[in-house]
Motif scaffolding. Structure first.
Motif, short mmCIF file in Angstrom:
data_model
loop_
_atom_site.label_atom_id
_atom_site.label_comp_id
_atom_site.label_asym_id
_atom_site.label_seq_id
_atom_site.Cartn_x
_atom_site.Cartn_y
_atom_site.Cartn_z
N GLN A 43 28.41 43.86 36.10
CA GLN A 43 28.53 42.62 36.83
C GLN A 43 28.15 41.47 35.86
O GLN A 43 28.32 40.27 35.70
CB GLN A 43 27.79 42.67 38.04
N ALA A 44 26.88 41.75 35.20
CA ALA A 44 26.25 41.06 34.22
C ALA A 44 27.10 40.54 33.04
O ALA A 44 27.03 39.45 32.59
CB ALA A 44 24.96 41.57 33.65
N GLY A 45 28.05 41.14 32.99
CA GLY A 45 29.02 40.83 31.79
C GLY A 45 30.31 40.46 32.27
O GLY A 45 31.09 39.89 31.63
N GLY A 46 30.43 40.18 33.50
CA GLY A 46 31.60 39.45 34.41
C GLY A 46 32.70 40.49 34.48
O GLY A 46 33.92 40.07 34.31
N ILE A 47 32.69 41.86 34.46
CA ILE A 47 33.70 42.68 34.14
C ILE A 47 33.37 43.74 35.43
O ILE A 47 32.59 43.84 36.16
CB ILE A 47 33.73 43.58 32.92
N THR A 48 34.47 44.50 35.59
CA THR A 48 34.65 45.54 36.53
C THR A 48 33.74 46.99 36.07
O THR A 48 33.69 46.91 34.69
CB THR A 48 35.90 45.96 36.94
N ALA A 49 33.54 47.64 36.90
CA ALA A 49 32.83 48.85 36.36
C ALA A 49 33.97 49.78 35.68
O ALA A 49 33.49 50.55 34.71
CB ALA A 49 32.41 49.83 37.72
N GLN A 50 35.28 49.74 35.84
CA GLN A 50 36.23 50.41 35.44
C GLN A 50 36.53 49.80 33.87
O GLN A 50 36.58 50.50 32.86
CB GLN A 50 37.59 50.16 36.20
N SER A 51 36.26 48.44 33.70
CA SER A 51 36.37 47.99 32.47
C SER A 51 35.36 48.58 31.45
O SER A 51 35.46 48.96 30.33
CB SER A 51 36.22 46.57 32.46
N LEU A 52 34.10 48.67 32.21
CA LEU A 52 32.75 48.96 31.35
C LEU A 52 33.10 50.49 30.97
O LEU A 52 32.69 51.03 30.11
CB LEU A 52 31.67 49.06 32.25
N SER A 53 33.46 51.30 31.93
CA SER A 53 33.93 52.80 31.56
C SER A 53 34.81 52.77 30.31
O SER A 53 34.53 53.77 29.45
CB SER A 53 34.79 53.34 32.69
N GLY A 54 35.78 51.80 29.92
CA GLY A 54 36.68 51.82 28.93
C GLY A 54 35.68 51.62 27.69
O GLY A 54 35.89 52.03 26.65
N TYR A 55 34.86 50.75 27.80
CA TYR A 55 33.97 50.42 26.58
C TYR A 55 32.97 51.51 26.33
O TYR A 55 32.83 51.77 25.14
CB TYR A 55 33.10 49.18 27.08
N LEU A 56 32.41 52.21 27.33
CA LEU A 56 31.74 53.42 27.10
C LEU A 56 32.37 54.61 26.47
O LEU A 56 31.70 55.30 25.66
CB LEU A 56 30.77 53.84 28.32
N ALA A 57 33.66 54.79 26.83
CA ALA A 57 34.54 55.61 26.44
C ALA A 57 35.27 55.34 24.94
O ALA A 57 35.93 56.12 24.54
CB ALA A 57 35.62 55.99 27.27
N ALA A 58 34.80 54.19 24.49
CA ALA A 58 35.26 53.87 23.22
C ALA A 58 36.79 53.65 23.14
O ALA A 58 37.37 53.90 22.19
CB ALA A 58 34.60 54.73 22.21
N ILE A 59 37.27 53.30 24.40
CA ILE A 59 38.84 52.85 24.45
C ILE A 59 39.11 51.71 24.13
O ILE A 59 40.19 51.15 23.61
CB ILE A 59 39.13 53.51 25.77
N ARG A 60 38.40 50.74 24.78
CA ARG A 60 38.39 49.25 24.65
C ARG A 60 37.22 48.69 24.28
O ARG A 60 36.15 49.18 24.20
CB ARG A 60 39.06 48.80 26.04
N GLU A 61 37.11 47.29 23.87
CA GLU A 61 36.12 46.49 23.45
C GLU A 61 35.90 45.24 24.34
O GLU A 61 36.92 44.68 24.85
CB GLU A 61 36.16 46.18 21.96
N PRO A 62 34.80 44.92 24.48
CA PRO A 62 34.63 43.82 25.57
C PRO A 62 34.89 42.40 24.77
O PRO A 62 34.92 42.18 23.68
CB PRO A 62 32.89 43.84 25.78
N GLY A 63 34.85 41.21 25.61
CA GLY A 63 35.31 40.26 25.21
C GLY A 63 33.92 39.28 24.64
O GLY A 63 32.96 39.92 25.16
N ALA A 64 34.11 38.07 24.28
CA ALA A 64 32.89 37.41 24.02
C ALA A 64 31.80 37.08 25.27
O ALA A 64 30.96 37.02 25.03
CB ALA A 64 33.14 36.34 23.23
N SER A 65 32.77 36.70 26.34
CA SER A 65 32.07 36.27 27.64
C SER A 65 31.22 37.60 28.08
O SER A 65 30.07 37.29 28.70
CB SER A 65 32.84 35.73 28.49
N SER A 66 31.78 38.78 28.00
CA SER A 66 30.96 39.84 28.51
C SER A 66 29.78 40.07 27.46
O SER A 66 28.68 40.25 28.03
CB SER A 66 31.77 41.18 28.48
N LEU A 67 29.89 39.81 26.49
CA LEU A 67 28.59 40.24 25.39
C LEU A 67 27.72 38.87 25.48
O LEU A 67 26.49 39.38 25.66
CB LEU A 67 29.30 40.12 23.92
#
Length: 171
Positions: A43-67
């Motif tokens: 939520q603090a990164g303005g994303i869904t828990a599913q998107s975060l799972s992708g970042y934690l699994a090293a499948i996707r990278e977050p955008g500037a707004s999430s960072l």
């Protein structure tokens, strides 16, 4: 049977991106260090828990707004988050400290002096009050700085004063 194998191939999980593995580990370290739930971090990164799972699994990278959301919300150091260099948590910067504008402080100090003079306070009591307001320690045992009387002069000093007349006697 053939259809089941084909369906399994189409739903296989995406592969990890090697360049994101270190980043995903740092995200995991942040979440553990802060002792927060993943959904709150998302939520603090303005994303869904599913998107975060992708970042934690090293499948996707977050955008500037999430960072930016994580850095602002949790005071994270962007350099550490992206590269692993430096400290995870930023030190408070001088710009983050709220400072009253100088004219406001001068106005408050003038009002204080005027009020204390009306109450017949001694110059020493007024000085102590002003020092307390400015955060100057009065403990003379620990330091000799400021414990000597200034040289006498024929009038008020205006070296550090602006166009106002702070040093002018108005009583």
């Amino acid at each position: 049977m053939k259809k089941a194998k084909q369906a399994a191939k189409n739903t296989s999980s995406p592969e990890k991106r090697p360049e994101l593995i270190d980043f995903s580990e740092r995200l995991r370290v942040v979440i553990e260090h802060l002792k927060i739930e993943k959904k709150n971090f998302a939520q603090a990164g303005g994303i869904t828990a599913q998107s975060l799972s992708g970042y934690l699994a090293a499948i996707r990278e977050p955008g500037a707004s999430s960072l930016a959301g994580w850095i602002h919300t949790y005071n994270l150091d962007i350099n550490w988050l992206l590269t692993g260099q430096g400290e995870m948590i930023r030190s408070p910067s001088p710009s983050s400290v709220q400072v009253e504008p100088l004219p406001e402080k001068v106005r408050i100090m003038r009002e204080y002096v005027s009020m204390m003079k009306e109450l017949h306070a001694t110059d020493e009591d007024i000085k102590k009050g002003l020092n307390a307001y400015m955060g100057v320690s009065e403990n003379k045992d620990k330091s000799t700085y400021g414990n000597t009387e200034p040289p006498s002069s024929s009038g008020p000093s205006r070296i550090h004063e602006g166009q106002g007349e702070f040093g002018k006697k108005d009583y």
